[in-house]
Scaffold this motif. Structure first.
Motif, mmCIF file in Angstrom:
data_model
loop_
_atom_site.group_PDB
_atom_site.id
_atom_site.type_symbol
_atom_site.label_atom_id
_atom_site.label_comp_id
_atom_site.label_asym_id
_atom_site.label_seq_id
_atom_site.Cartn_x
_atom_site.Cartn_y
_atom_site.Cartn_z
ATOM 1 N N PRO A 111 1.556 14.693 -3.915
ATOM 2 C CA PRO A 111 1.395 13.362 -3.315
ATOM 3 C C PRO A 111 2.740 12.690 -3.057
ATOM 4 C CG PRO A 111 0.087 13.601 -5.326
ATOM 5 C CD PRO A 111 0.984 14.774 -5.248
ATOM 6 N N ILE A 112 2.865 11.928 -2.151
ATOM 7 C CA ILE A 112 2.083 11.715 -0.939
ATOM 8 C C ILE A 112 2.753 12.567 0.135
ATOM 9 C CG2 ILE A 112 1.452 10.036 0.827
ATOM 10 C CD1 ILE A 112 1.400 7.883 -1.334
ATOM 11 N N ASN A 131 9.035 2.390 11.298
ATOM 12 C CA ASN A 131 8.302 1.142 11.121
ATOM 13 C C ASN A 131 6.841 1.303 11.538
ATOM 14 O OD1 ASN A 131 7.813 -1.535 10.562
ATOM 15 N ND2 ASN A 131 8.476 -2.228 12.584
ATOM 16 N N VAL A 132 5.928 1.139 10.573
ATOM 17 C CA VAL A 132 4.498 1.229 10.844
ATOM 18 C C VAL A 132 3.894 -0.155 10.644
ATOM 19 C CG1 VAL A 132 2.317 2.263 10.115
ATOM 20 C CG2 VAL A 132 4.405 3.641 10.125
ATOM 21 N N SER A 133 3.431 -0.719 11.736
ATOM 22 C CA SER A 133 2.838 -2.056 11.674
ATOM 23 C C SER A 133 1.442 -1.982 11.055
ATOM 24 C CB SER A 133 2.750 -2.652 13.075
ATOM 25 O OG SER A 133 1.806 -1.921 13.847
ATOM 26 N N ILE A 157 1.122 3.059 3.374
ATOM 27 C CA ILE A 157 1.969 2.353 4.348
ATOM 28 C C ILE A 157 3.443 2.568 3.987
ATOM 29 C CG2 ILE A 157 2.643 0.086 5.254
ATOM 30 C CD1 ILE A 157 -0.278 -0.769 5.023
ATOM 31 N N ALA A 158 3.773 2.500 2.703
ATOM 32 C CA ALA A 158 5.157 2.740 2.273
ATOM 33 C C ALA A 158 5.591 4.155 2.658
ATOM 34 C CB ALA A 158 5.294 2.516 0.773
ATOM 35 N N PHE A 159 4.713 5.141 2.445
ATOM 36 C CA PHE A 159 5.015 6.525 2.817
ATOM 37 C C PHE A 159 5.254 6.643 4.321
ATOM 38 C CE2 PHE A 159 3.129 10.650 4.255
ATOM 39 C CZ PHE A 159 4.150 11.474 3.821
ATOM 40 N N LEU A 160 4.347 6.086 5.118
ATOM 41 C CA LEU A 160 4.501 6.154 6.573
ATOM 42 C C LEU A 160 5.757 5.418 7.024
ATOM 43 C CD1 LEU A 160 0.782 5.656 7.688
ATOM 44 C CD2 LEU A 160 2.090 7.791 7.632
ATOM 45 N N ASN A 161 6.077 4.313 6.370
ATOM 46 C CA ASN A 161 7.292 3.565 6.719
ATOM 47 C C ASN A 161 8.564 4.331 6.385
ATOM 48 O OD1 ASN A 161 6.530 1.181 8.074
ATOM 49 N ND2 ASN A 161 5.867 0.254 6.151
ATOM 50 N N ASN A 213 0.848 -1.185 0.000
ATOM 51 C CA ASN A 213 0.000 0.000 0.000
ATOM 52 C C ASN A 213 0.896 1.251 0.000
ATOM 53 O OD1 ASN A 213 -1.444 2.259 1.089
ATOM 54 N ND2 ASN A 213 -2.977 0.871 1.936
ATOM 55 N N PRO A 214 0.671 2.212 -0.940
ATOM 56 C CA PRO A 214 1.539 3.391 -1.008
ATOM 57 C C PRO A 214 1.504 4.249 0.258
ATOM 58 C CG PRO A 214 -0.258 3.544 -2.610
ATOM 59 C CD PRO A 214 -0.325 2.193 -2.004
#
Length: 191
Positions: free
Chosen positions: A74-75, A13-15, A5-9, A2-3
């Motif tokens: 974005p993002i 580390n975002v579980s 989740i990739a951005f937040l990571n 998911n883009p």
């Protein structure tokens, strides 16, 4: 992946569980071009994750002239941070330059989640660090670079800037007139 989740990571580390908690306090929205998501002197309660489109942040003078502070692509995270933190009216307007897709995040719920979840709190700290570094870089550009240098730096940061953002907004962001920007672009194109 998911883009989002990739951005937040990219901040840490975002579980999947943390992402689910963040999604729970967020609402997906489509916003038309020309909409103000934060109005001048409004006390904001939301922050945004921009999924698609372009948003500008600007300040209006008493004479009605707009001064662009930032462009968001974005993002990215978008919001009147000082106004959110202090729960005070925003000095800036945030307006969509194109149709946008966003996640609208309830700031109070987000801060409550930071208190409950150390992972979310760490994520928030990392985001604030990145926001501060971008602000510092922008300030350095304004102090150290001439108009041509600021324009070239903007083109590095936003490679398709001319197709995404109207020239008069670019000029305002650079602190020059549209005529000056046309001259700079003409000189660059002649090389």
């Amino acid at each position: 992946m998911n883009p989002i989740i990739a951005f937040l990571n990219s901040f840490g580390n975002v579980s999947e569980d943390m992402f689910a908690e963040l999604k729970e306090i967020s609402v997906y929205k489509k916003i038309d071009s020309g909409e103000q998501i934060v109005k001048l002197q409004e006390v904001p309660t939301k922050l945004y994750i921009l999924l698609s489109g372009v948003i500008r942040c600007y300040l209006s003078s008493e004479s009605g002239k707009d001064y662009n502070k930032s462009f968001y692509l974005p993002i990215s995270f978008v919001g009147s941070l000082t106004a959110l933190i202090k729960n005070k009216p925003s000095s800036f307007v945030f307006e969509t330059l194109t149709a946008c897709e966003v996640y609208e995040v309830d700031y109070k719920k987000f801060m409550d989640l930071c208190k409950e979840n150390s992972g979310v709190n760490t994520l928030y700290s990392k985001v604030l660090e990145v926001v501060y570094m971008k602000y510092e870089n922008r300030l350095m550009d304004l102090i150290a670079l001439d108009a041509k240098g600021r324009y070239l730096e903007l083109r590095k940061q936003v490679p398709m800037v001319e197709t995404l953002i109207p020239q008069y907004h670019i000029a305002s962001y650079l602190g020059i007139t549209p005529v000056q920007l046309s001259r700079i672009r003409r000189k660059l194109d002649s090389y």
